[in-house]
Motif scaffolding. Sequence first.
Motif, PDB file in Angstrom:
ATOM      1  N   ILE A 170     -23.723  54.008   1.654  1.00 50.98           N
ATOM      2  CA  ILE A 170     -22.262  54.026   1.622  1.00 50.98           C
ATOM      3  C   ILE A 170     -21.704  54.057   3.047  1.00 50.98           C
ATOM      4  O   ILE A 170     -20.758  53.330   3.378  1.00 50.98           O
ATOM      5  CB  ILE A 170     -21.759  55.219   0.799  1.00 50.98           C
ATOM      6  CG1 ILE A 170     -22.135  55.032  -0.691  1.00 50.98           C
ATOM      7  CG2 ILE A 170     -20.251  55.387   0.937  1.00 50.98           C
ATOM      8  CD1 ILE A 170     -21.856  56.235  -1.558  1.00 50.98           C
ATOM      9  N   PHE A 177     -19.388  51.013   4.560  1.00 48.15           N
ATOM     10  CA  PHE A 177     -18.028  51.496   4.321  1.00 48.15           C
ATOM     11  C   PHE A 177     -17.035  50.807   5.264  1.00 48.15           C
ATOM     12  O   PHE A 177     -17.264  50.728   6.473  1.00 48.15           O
ATOM     13  CB  PHE A 177     -17.970  53.016   4.528  1.00 48.15           C
ATOM     14  CG  PHE A 177     -16.612  53.596   4.267  1.00 48.15           C
ATOM     15  CD1 PHE A 177     -16.225  53.932   2.991  1.00 48.15           C
ATOM     16  CD2 PHE A 177     -15.721  53.797   5.308  1.00 48.15           C
ATOM     17  CE1 PHE A 177     -14.970  54.480   2.751  1.00 48.15           C
ATOM     18  CE2 PHE A 177     -14.469  54.335   5.085  1.00 48.15           C
ATOM     19  CZ  PHE A 177     -14.090  54.679   3.799  1.00 48.15           C
ATOM     20  N   ARG A 191     -10.046  59.882  -3.505  1.00 50.84           N
ATOM     21  CA  ARG A 191     -11.434  59.769  -3.940  1.00 50.84           C
ATOM     22  C   ARG A 191     -11.537  58.770  -5.080  1.00 50.84           C
ATOM     23  O   ARG A 191     -10.755  58.813  -6.024  1.00 50.84           O
ATOM     24  CB  ARG A 191     -11.965  61.134  -4.384  1.00 50.84           C
ATOM     25  CG  ARG A 191     -13.359  61.100  -4.972  1.00 50.84           C
ATOM     26  CD  ARG A 191     -13.820  62.467  -5.415  1.00 50.84           C
ATOM     27  NE  ARG A 191     -13.991  63.363  -4.272  1.00 50.84           N
ATOM     28  CZ  ARG A 191     -14.433  64.623  -4.387  1.00 50.84           C
ATOM     29  NH1 ARG A 191     -14.706  65.121  -5.579  1.00 50.84           N
ATOM     30  NH2 ARG A 191     -14.571  65.374  -3.316  1.00 50.84           N
ATOM     31  N   VAL A 192     -12.533  57.909  -4.988  1.00 52.97           N
ATOM     32  CA  VAL A 192     -12.810  56.923  -6.031  1.00 52.97           C
ATOM     33  C   VAL A 192     -14.126  57.308  -6.710  1.00 52.97           C
ATOM     34  O   VAL A 192     -15.165  57.403  -6.050  1.00 52.97           O
ATOM     35  CB  VAL A 192     -12.909  55.499  -5.459  1.00 52.97           C
ATOM     36  CG1 VAL A 192     -13.238  54.502  -6.564  1.00 52.97           C
ATOM     37  CG2 VAL A 192     -11.618  55.104  -4.762  1.00 52.97           C
ATOM     38  N   VAL A 245     -17.162  56.371  -8.834  1.00 54.55           N
ATOM     39  CA  VAL A 245     -17.881  55.136  -9.147  1.00 54.55           C
ATOM     40  C   VAL A 245     -19.003  55.460 -10.128  1.00 54.55           C
ATOM     41  O   VAL A 245     -19.771  56.408  -9.930  1.00 54.55           O
ATOM     42  CB  VAL A 245     -18.464  54.488  -7.873  1.00 54.55           C
ATOM     43  CG1 VAL A 245     -19.141  53.170  -8.216  1.00 54.55           C
ATOM     44  CG2 VAL A 245     -17.383  54.281  -6.835  1.00 54.55           C
ATOM     45  N   MET A 284     -14.973  51.856 -11.900  1.00 51.25           N
ATOM     46  CA  MET A 284     -14.327  52.653 -10.853  1.00 51.25           C
ATOM     47  C   MET A 284     -13.055  53.288 -11.396  1.00 51.25           C
ATOM     48  O   MET A 284     -12.431  52.746 -12.312  1.00 51.25           O
ATOM     49  CB  MET A 284     -13.961  51.787  -9.638  1.00 51.25           C
ATOM     50  CG  MET A 284     -15.131  51.339  -8.796  1.00 51.25           C
ATOM     51  SD  MET A 284     -15.974  49.932  -9.536  1.00 51.25           S
ATOM     52  CE  MET A 284     -14.638  48.756  -9.597  1.00 51.25           C
ATOM     53  N   GLU A 297     -10.445  51.002  -4.999  1.00 43.87           N
ATOM     54  CA  GLU A 297     -11.428  50.708  -6.049  1.00 43.87           C
ATOM     55  C   GLU A 297     -12.184  49.413  -5.735  1.00 43.87           C
ATOM     56  O   GLU A 297     -13.395  49.325  -5.971  1.00 43.87           O
ATOM     57  CB  GLU A 297     -10.721  50.596  -7.399  1.00 43.87           C
ATOM     58  CG  GLU A 297     -10.171  51.912  -7.925  1.00 43.87           C
ATOM     59  CD  GLU A 297      -9.489  51.740  -9.259  1.00 43.87           C
ATOM     60  OE1 GLU A 297      -9.364  50.580  -9.717  1.00 43.87           O
ATOM     61  OE2 GLU A 297      -9.073  52.745  -9.857  1.00 43.87           O
ATOM     62  N   ALA A 340     -14.776  50.135  -3.114  1.00 51.59           N
ATOM     63  CA  ALA A 340     -15.902  50.873  -3.682  1.00 51.59           C
ATOM     64  C   ALA A 340     -16.826  49.945  -4.468  1.00 51.59           C
ATOM     65  O   ALA A 340     -18.060  50.056  -4.398  1.00 51.59           O
ATOM     66  CB  ALA A 340     -15.388  52.004  -4.577  1.00 51.59           C
ATOM     67  N   ILE A 393     -16.771  58.296  -3.826  1.00 52.14           N
ATOM     68  CA  ILE A 393     -16.582  57.739  -2.476  1.00 52.14           C
ATOM     69  C   ILE A 393     -15.194  58.160  -2.009  1.00 52.14           C
ATOM     70  O   ILE A 393     -14.195  57.806  -2.635  1.00 52.14           O
ATOM     71  CB  ILE A 393     -16.711  56.208  -2.474  1.00 52.14           C
ATOM     72  CG1 ILE A 393     -18.110  55.792  -2.972  1.00 52.14           C
ATOM     73  CG2 ILE A 393     -16.470  55.656  -1.080  1.00 52.14           C
ATOM     74  CD1 ILE A 393     -18.324  54.294  -3.041  1.00 52.14           C
TER      75      ILE A 393
END
Length: 234
Positions: free
Chosen positions: A154, A158, A172-173, A175, A190, A198, A201, A229
């Motif tokens: 990640i 990223f 915060r997403v 996943v 997501m 989203e 991610a 994430i």
Amino acid sequence: MELKKNPKADLSKRSGLFFVIGLAVVMLVVWQALEYKKYDKVKQYDTSMDVDDLLDEEVPMTEQIKTPPPPPPPAAPEVIEIVEDEEEVEETVIESTETSQEEEVIEVEDVAVEEEFEDVEVPFSVIEDVPVFPGCEKESDKKKCFNSMMQKHIRKHFRYPEIAQEMGIQGRVSVMFTIQKDGSIGNVRMRGPDKNLEKEAARIISKLPKMTPGKQRGRAVKVPFAIPITFKLQ
């Protein structure tokens, strides 16, 4: 000096009365002029064009259509003929399934019943053999190595979406994805505060390498996995 006029002939005495009478006459003439109406001459027209009477005529109602009665049923025959059933019916003979002592019993070898294994998903936390992330094959604690490699992946891929930075969007997403029986990644889902986050991610998860699938009772199974994430502006 003598007056030349006769005092009885002085008209100024009745001037007020004459003024009132004249005013009344003028008002009467003006009123008659305002109330005067002139009508056009009545033109003769053909009375044969008057169709009002025709519209008042009653329209006769249509007669109800009567359907003809159904034909009478055919008369029953006077004499009933009895036809003999000449066909022979075969009797069904039920034989006994019990074996006699004289018959030989053939021994059947043990048949190997193949155990059916349902295509189920086993959570990452309870699976017997967790999926192996590339690079964790020689590690003793493969579950810990899997989580560590996921974090590295990640951080490596990223990228904060520029539009989200300009709009000041962060959060915060969550996943969720499934490691298939062949080790590929599928069923990615997501949930986050913004579509742009989203989308980023999903892009990170799509970069995951193919893994060694997880196993339950020695068979490869699908393993669902979830990881958050976090997108945070500096």
